[in-house]
Design an enzyme around this catalytic site. Structure first.
Site, PDB file in Angstrom:
ATOM      1  N   ARG A 186       6.957  -1.300   1.857  1.00 53.82           N
ATOM      2  CA  ARG A 186       6.863  -2.273   2.951  1.00 53.82           C
ATOM      3  C   ARG A 186       7.670  -1.766   4.128  1.00 53.82           C
ATOM      4  NH1 ARG A 186       6.754  -8.132   2.187  1.00 53.82           N
ATOM      5  NH2 ARG A 186       6.840  -9.146   4.206  1.00 53.82           N
ATOM      6  N   ARG A 194      10.623 -16.640  -0.534  1.00 49.70           N
ATOM      7  CA  ARG A 194       9.538 -16.386  -1.494  1.00 49.70           C
ATOM      8  C   ARG A 194       8.949 -17.743  -1.831  1.00 49.70           C
ATOM      9  NH1 ARG A 194       8.533 -12.265  -4.905  1.00 49.70           N
ATOM     10  NH2 ARG A 194      10.596 -11.327  -4.840  1.00 49.70           N
ATOM     11  N   LYS A 228       0.868 -13.276  -4.918  1.00 51.44           N
ATOM     12  CA  LYS A 228       0.389 -11.956  -5.336  1.00 51.44           C
ATOM     13  C   LYS A 228      -0.250 -12.036  -6.722  1.00 51.44           C
ATOM     14  CE  LYS A 228       5.023 -10.754  -6.873  1.00 51.44           C
ATOM     15  NZ  LYS A 228       6.212  -9.957  -6.685  1.00 51.44           N
ATOM     16  N   LYS A 231      -3.588  -5.732  -2.004  1.00 45.47           N
ATOM     17  CA  LYS A 231      -2.153  -5.458  -2.175  1.00 45.47           C
ATOM     18  C   LYS A 231      -2.009  -3.959  -2.380  1.00 45.47           C
ATOM     19  CE  LYS A 231       1.992  -6.993  -4.595  1.00 45.47           C
ATOM     20  NZ  LYS A 231       2.690  -5.721  -4.646  1.00 45.47           N
ATOM     21  N   ARG A 257      12.357  -2.703   3.217  1.00 47.70           N
ATOM     22  CA  ARG A 257      12.534  -4.052   2.691  1.00 47.70           C
ATOM     23  C   ARG A 257      14.012  -4.403   2.527  1.00 47.70           C
ATOM     24  NH1 ARG A 257       8.870  -6.198  -2.137  1.00 47.70           N
ATOM     25  NH2 ARG A 257      10.328  -7.723  -2.952  1.00 47.70           N
TER      26      ARG A 257
HETATM   27  P1  AMP Z   1       6.343  -7.155  -5.101  1.00 53.76           P
HETATM   28  O1  AMP Z   1       7.037  -5.898  -4.670  1.00 53.76           O
HETATM   29  O2  AMP Z   1       5.581  -7.024  -6.378  1.00 53.76           O
HETATM   30  O3  AMP Z   1       7.224  -8.383  -5.028  1.00 53.76           O
HETATM   31  O4  AMP Z   1       5.163  -7.437  -4.027  1.00 53.76           O
HETATM   32  C1  AMP Z   1       5.435  -7.706  -2.688  1.00 53.76           C
HETATM   33  C2  AMP Z   1       5.192  -6.469  -1.883  1.00 53.76           C
HETATM   34  O5  AMP Z   1       3.814  -6.142  -1.805  1.00 53.76           O
HETATM   35  C3  AMP Z   1       5.559  -6.598  -0.415  1.00 53.76           C
HETATM   36  O6  AMP Z   1       6.934  -6.507  -0.200  1.00 53.76           O
HETATM   37  C4  AMP Z   1       4.809  -5.445   0.192  1.00 53.76           C
HETATM   38  O7  AMP Z   1       5.590  -4.276   0.110  1.00 53.76           O
HETATM   39  C5  AMP Z   1       3.627  -5.243  -0.719  1.00 53.76           C
HETATM   40  N1  AMP Z   1       2.306  -5.464  -0.102  1.00 53.76           N
HETATM   41  C6  AMP Z   1       1.240  -4.684  -0.315  1.00 53.76           C
HETATM   42  N2  AMP Z   1       0.166  -5.122   0.345  1.00 53.76           N
HETATM   43  C7  AMP Z   1       0.543  -6.215   1.039  1.00 53.76           C
HETATM   44  C8  AMP Z   1      -0.121  -7.120   1.911  1.00 53.76           C
HETATM   45  N3  AMP Z   1      -1.418  -6.991   2.205  1.00 53.76           N
HETATM   46  N4  AMP Z   1       0.615  -8.149   2.430  1.00 53.76           N
HETATM   47  C9  AMP Z   1       1.913  -8.291   2.123  1.00 53.76           C
HETATM   48  N5  AMP Z   1       2.593  -7.470   1.299  1.00 53.76           N
HETATM   49  C10 AMP Z   1       1.928  -6.443   0.751  1.00 53.76           C
END
Ligand code: AMP
Length: 580
Positions: free
Chosen positions: A252, A413, A419, A247, A268
Site C-alpha cells: 500500500r 478498520r 476484504k 485486492k 502503511r
Molecule cells: P490486509 O493487509 O490483508 O489487511 O489488507 C488490506 C490491504 O489490502 C491494504 O492495506 C492494501 O495494501 C491492500 N489492497 C489491495 N488492493 C486494494 C484495494 N483495491 N483497495 C484498498 N486496499 C487494497
C-alpha cells in the site's frame, strides 16, 4: 523549561507501573506542565525518536559504537562496559550503572532533543566516529538515569510500552476531557504526527484540533478493511451500492504532491519510501495531479509486456536502500491507484467514495506504470461472485468491497471497506498478521537456528500482546538464518512486560516484527491467552499454523487484533452450530 532529568524520572515511573490507567495519569500530569514545543519533543522521545517516523531521522548506531561512547564518557574501558552489559542485560542499564549516581545534568528536554537530532543527522564518511563522540559528550553531562534513556533512544530500544492510543488518551486527559478523545484520535489519523498533535493542543486547546484537513507531506493514517467469512456476509453488511475492487497483493502506498510540487511516497507504517519507487514518482510527476494532493494505491510487481500481476515475493526484492536502479530494471512494478484524499489542498475525507473515484479518474490517467484499480459498481451477491472469480483469474488475491457512498475513515478498520481473500474461500482458514514475541531453540537439523516462533495478537484497548500460536511449519532454513539476524537486536532477558504468553519461550523478543501465518482453525486452549478474559479463563489458539511471509509493512500495533480473532472464533462457532 522542564529538564530532561524530569522526563527520565517519568520514563522510570512508567516502566515501574503496569496499570494502564495509572500510566495514563502519570503521563497526563507530566504533559500538563509543558510548553508546546516541549510537548512535541516528549511525544517523540517517549518512543525513542527525535521526529515523526516519516521524517526518516534514524540514529543508525550499533550497540558496539554506543558501548564505545559510554566508555569514552565514563573514562572506563569498552571491556568494562561489556561486562556491565552482560550482567545488566541491556546497554541503557549498563550506562546507568556506570554513571555516578545523581551527578551531572543534561539540561532541558529541548536541548537534549537538539543534541540527539544532531547525532541522527550526521552522515557521510566519518559520521560513525562523530556520532560516537557526540553521544559521549551528551553522556558525560548526564546523570545515571538520563544516560539509561539516552542510550536506549539511540539504540532504538526504548521500551516504555506507550502505544499511540495510550499517549492520545493522556493528552486528552491533560488538555481536554475524556469525551474529546475521539477528536484527538481523528486529528492524529488525519496527520500522523504525535508531536504536531501535541504542539497544537498545548497551544490552542482541543479547538485547534477540530475540522482539520490532511497536510500534504504528512501521512494520513490509512483506512483499513474488515474481513468477511464469505461473500454473502458482504451483502449483509453493505447497505446500498458497493464498489467491488480487485485486492492486489503488493504494498500500500500513499503518494503526496506537496505545496511545492515535491512528490513523496509513504508506506502503511507511515515511513518514507519515495526512493524505493522512482518510476512511480516520475509517473506521478508527469500526471495531472495538482500540487496539494494525496492519492492512494497498491504498488505491485508487474510484467509490463504480458500486462500481468506478479507475486508479492517479487516485489519484496524492491525493498532496499541500495542498488535501487539495478532492481528497477530487474523487477518492474505498477501502481494501481484506488483513492484520492486531497486534491489541490481540498480535503476529500468526507466526500463519498464514488465522487472521489470520479476525481481520481479525472486527474490520474492510466498509462505507463499508472493503472486504476479494477472495479465494478454493484449491489448483488451474483456480482460479487463474478468479480471474485475474475479477480483470482487475473492474479489478484481477492476482493476489496467498499461502500460507494462511504467517506474515507482515516486510521479506522470498519465495515465500509470489506476484504475477502482466496484463502478464506479455500477454507485454509484466514491469514493472520501476528507479532513475534519469543522463540524456541532449534534441535537436530535446526540446531543453532530457531525451532519455532511464538506469535501474539495485539489488543489496542489493553495495549498488550496475547500469544495465539507457535509456528514452525513453512520456515525455510534461509529464512530462519535471516530471522536470526533480524531478531538478535530485539532480544530480551525475559518476557516483555506488555506480552502475555502462555508458553515459556527459550528466547524472548521485544514485540516489533510482524509475520503472516495461516492455520486450520481457532480452538479453545488452556495455554494461549488471546481473548482469555472473554472465554472464562481459556484462551484461543490457532491450530496447524503455517508461516507465509514477513510483513515488514506492518507495525506490531497493526497486527491482527484480539477483537478480530475473537469475532472470527464466534462466527465459526455459530457457523458450525448452524450447519449441524
Ligand atoms: P490486509 O493487509 O490483508 O489487511 O489488507 C488490506 C490491504 O489490502 C491494504 O492495506 C492494501 O495494501 C491492500 N489492497 C489491495 N488492493 C486494494 C484495494 N483495491 N483497495 C484498498 N486496499 C487494497
Amino acid at each position: 523549561m522542564r529538564s530532561f532529568r524530569a522526563l527520565a524520572d517519568l520514563f522510570a515511573d512508567l516502566e515501574r507501573t503496569s496499570s494502564p490507567s495509572r500510566r495514563i495519569a502519570l503521563l497526563a500530569a507530566f504533559l500538563k506542565s509543558l510548553r508546546p514545543e516541549e510537548a512535541g519533543a516528549v511525544a517523540y522521545l517517549l518512543r525513542g525518536q527525535v521526529a515523526a517516523p516519516f521524517a526518516g531521522m534514524e540514529f543508525g548506531m550499533a550497540e558496539r559504537l554506543a558501548a564505545e561512547a559510554i566508555a569514552q564518557a565514563d573514562g572506563s574501558s569498552v571491556e568494562r562496559v561489556r561486562r556491565m552489559l552482560s550482567s545488566r542485560g541491556d546497554l541503557g542499564s549498563a550506562a546507568e550503572q556506570l554513571q555516578p549516581a545523581g551527578s551531572g545534568h543534561s539540561g532541558s528536554i529541548l536541548r537534549v532533543l537538539r543534541e540527539l537530532r544532531a547525532i541522527a543527522s550526521l552522515s557521510g564518511e566519518h559520521s560513525q566516529a562523530a556520532k560516537r563522540d557526540a553521544l559521549a559528550s551528551l553522556l558525560a553531562d548526564a546523570s545515571g538515569i538520563e544516560a539509561k534513556y539516552l542510550v536506549r533512544a539511540v539504540l532504538g530500544s526504548q521500551r516504555l510500552g506507550v502505544a499511540d492510543m495510550m499517549y492520545l488518551r493522556a493528552l486528552a486527559k491533560a488538555y481536554a476531557s475524556d469525551k474529546d478523545a475521539r477528536t484527538l484520535e481523528a486529528a492524529y489519523s488525519t496527520f500522523s504526527d504525535l508531536g504536531e498533535v501535541s504542539r497544537r493542543i498545548v497551544r490552542g486547546g482541543v479547538a485547534a484540533l477540530r475540522n482539520i484537513a490532511p497536510q500534504p507531506g504528512t501521512p494520513v493514517r490509512m483506512m483499513l478493511a474488515g474481513r468477511a467469512r464469505d461473500l454473502r456476509e458482504i451483502t449483509r453488511r453493505m447497505h446500498g451500492s458497493m464498489l467491488i475492487e480487485y485486492k492486489y497483493d503488493g504494498e500500500r502506498v500513499q503518494i503526496h504532491r506537496d505545496r511545492t510540487g515535491r512528490i513523496l511516497a509513504f508506506s502503511r507504517r507511515a515511513t518514507n519510501i519515495t526512493d524505493q519507487y522512482p518510476e512511480v514518482v516520475e509517473a506521478i510527476a508527469h500526471s495531472k495531479i495538482p500540487k496539494g494532493s494525496i492519492l492512494e494505491g497498491e504498488i505491485v510487481a508487474f510484467d509490463p509486456h504480458a500486462q500481468r500481476l506478479l507475486p508479492f515475493q517479487q516485489l519484496m526484492q524492491r525493498r532496499r536502500k541500495r542498488h535501487i536502479e539495478a532492481y528497477v530494471r530487474k523487477v518492474h512494478v505498477a501502481l494501481f491507484a484506488f483513492d484520492l484524499l486531497l486534491i489541490g489542498n481540498r480535503s476529500l475525507l468526507n466526500t463519498a467514495l464514488l465522487k472521489r473515484r470520479a476525481l481520481l479518474r479525472r486527474y490520474c490517467r492510466p498509462g505507463g506504470v499508472i493503472h486504476l484499480s479494477e472495479c465494478t459498481l454493484g449491489a448483488r451477491l451474483a456480482e460479487l461472485e463474478r468479480c471474485f472469480t475474475e479477480a483470482l483469474a487475473s492474479g489478484a488475491e481477492g476482493l476489496m468491497v467498499k461502500a460507494a457512498s462511504g467517506p474515507y475513515q482515516a486510521g479506522r478498520r470498519g465495515w465500509l471497506w470489506i476484504k475477502y481473500k482466496r484463502e478464506y474461500q479455500a477454507r485454509l482458514a484466514d491469514s493472520f498478521d501476528l507479532v513475534i514475541v519469543g522463540a524456541m531453540s532449534g534441535r537436530g537439523r535446526r540446531a543453532g537456528l530457531y525451532g519455532s516462533l511464538i506469535l501474539a495478537a495485539f489488543d489496542p484497548a489493553a495495549n498488550r500482546y496475547y500469544s495465539l500460536t507457535k509456528v514452525g511449519a513453512g520456515l525455510s532454513d534461509r529464512l530462519l538464518r535471516e530471522l536470526l539476524s533480524l531478531l538478535r537486536p530485539l532480544r530480551l532477558s525475559e518476557c516483555h512486560p506488555l506480552v502475555e504468553s502462555g508458553i515459556r519461550a527459550d528466547l524472548w523478543f521485544r514485540p516489533a516484527k510482524v509475520v503472516e501465518v495461516t492455520g486450520a482453525d481457532l480452538t479453545l486452549s488452556p495455554v494461549h491467552t488471546v481473548a482469555r478474559s472473554r472465554l472464562h479463563g481459556q484462551g484461543l489458539a490457532l491450530r496447524f499454523p503455517r508461516f507465509v511471509r514477513l510483513r515488514d509493512d506492518k507495525s506490531p500495533e497493526q497486527a491482527t487484533s484480539v477483537a478480530e480473532i475473537y469475532q472470527m472464533y464466534r462466527s465459526s462457532v455459530s457457523g458450525s452450530a448452524a450447519r449441524q
